[in-house]
Design a protein around this motif. Structure first.
Motif, short mmCIF file in Angstrom:
data_model
loop_
_atom_site.label_atom_id
_atom_site.label_comp_id
_atom_site.label_asym_id
_atom_site.label_seq_id
_atom_site.Cartn_x
_atom_site.Cartn_y
_atom_site.Cartn_z
N LYS A 81 0.49 3.77 3.60
CA LYS A 81 -0.68 3.29 2.88
C LYS A 81 -1.89 3.36 3.82
O LYS A 81 -1.81 2.98 4.98
CB LYS A 81 -0.43 1.84 2.44
CG LYS A 81 -1.51 1.26 1.60
CD LYS A 81 -1.12 -0.15 1.16
CE LYS A 81 -2.25 -0.77 0.36
NZ LYS A 81 -1.92 -2.13 -0.05
N VAL A 104 5.92 15.56 -0.14
CA VAL A 104 5.53 14.35 -0.87
C VAL A 104 4.66 14.69 -2.07
O VAL A 104 3.70 15.46 -1.95
CB VAL A 104 4.75 13.38 0.05
CG1 VAL A 104 4.28 12.16 -0.72
CG2 VAL A 104 5.60 12.96 1.22
N ILE A 106 2.01 13.25 -4.78
CA ILE A 106 1.04 12.17 -4.86
C ILE A 106 0.34 12.24 -6.21
O ILE A 106 -0.09 13.32 -6.63
CB ILE A 106 -0.01 12.30 -3.73
CG1 ILE A 106 0.69 12.34 -2.37
CG2 ILE A 106 -1.02 11.16 -3.79
CD1 ILE A 106 -0.13 12.93 -1.27
N ILE A 146 -3.98 7.73 0.65
CA ILE A 146 -2.85 7.07 0.01
C ILE A 146 -3.15 5.58 -0.09
O ILE A 146 -3.49 4.94 0.91
CB ILE A 146 -1.55 7.32 0.80
CG1 ILE A 146 -1.21 8.81 0.75
CG2 ILE A 146 -0.42 6.48 0.24
CD1 ILE A 146 -0.02 9.20 1.56
N THR A 149 2.64 3.30 -1.81
CA THR A 149 3.86 4.10 -1.73
C THR A 149 5.01 3.31 -2.35
O THR A 149 5.01 2.08 -2.33
CB THR A 149 4.25 4.43 -0.26
OG1 THR A 149 4.45 3.21 0.45
CG2 THR A 149 3.19 5.26 0.42
N ILE A 156 10.28 9.51 -1.90
CA ILE A 156 9.10 8.68 -1.65
C ILE A 156 8.01 9.12 -2.61
O ILE A 156 7.68 10.30 -2.70
CB ILE A 156 8.61 8.82 -0.19
CG1 ILE A 156 9.70 8.38 0.78
CG2 ILE A 156 7.34 8.01 0.04
CD1 ILE A 156 9.38 8.62 2.24
N CYS A 158 3.96 8.46 -4.02
CA CYS A 158 2.68 7.94 -3.53
C CYS A 158 1.63 7.95 -4.63
O CYS A 158 1.64 8.80 -5.51
CB CYS A 158 2.18 8.77 -2.36
SG CYS A 158 3.21 8.69 -0.91
#
Length: 177
Positions: A81, A104, A106, A146, A149, A156, A158
């Protein structure tokens, strides 16, 4: 953020792999099993950099398989974060857009996109400023922050924002080169 960590794993090996190249077989199996995976605790394993040690194998009764404890060093990627990342937009819809920064994914909600940008429908959905100077669409590169999370056992997720100073589009794929 990237970290260099020392981790341990038990590898199960079939007896047909025993012989003069046992160590190489274990290292190859370790790379195949571990690289590209995600553990909620450590993050995404990007690459194994070294194998520190392979312990004595323990025979599993009834199967002939052997379990070897292996200690290895690896590079892991774990987003936090408040971290600022550069990502590539993969999908745009009226709710916001999805972007990928390495492994990741997002999500940036439409509420976390600057107020002067509006959603435009069509064959290539996008967020565009009123004067048309900035456009976020698939394959655009954006710098985002970010703000949250969620960590599962194997993934993971985000949430990000571009509603801050120095955040937004870095490279527009439609811009003239």
């Amino acid at each position: 953020m990237f970290f260099h960590m020392v981790l341990e794993r038990n590898l199960l090996l079939h007896p047909r792999h025993f012989g003069p190249h046992l160590r190489e077989k274990l290292v190859m199996k370790l790379m195949k099993d571990v690289e590209g995976t995600c553990s909620g605790r450590h993050g995404f394993v990007v690459a194994i950099t070294a194998v520190d040690g392979i312990g004595k194998g323990e025979i599993r009764e009834g199967t002939g398989f052997v379990t070897f404890p292996v200690t290895y060093q690896c590079v892991v990627f774990r987003p936090f974060k408040g971290e600022v990342l550069e990502a590539v937009v993969t999908m745009v819809n009226k709710m916001g857009f999805f972007a990928e920064a390495g492994p990741v994914q997002i999500f940036v909600s439409s509420h976390l996109i600057p107020d002067d940008m509006e959603f435009q429908t069509g064959d290539m959905p996008n967020y565009t400023t009123s004067d048309g100077s900035v456009k976020i669409q698939s394959d655009s590169e954006v710098r985002l922050k970010i703000i949250g999370t969620r960590v599962d056992a194997t993934e993971i997720f985000c949430i990000g924002t571009i509603k801050d100073d120095f955040l937004g589009v870095i490279n527009d794929p439609d811009a003239a080169v």
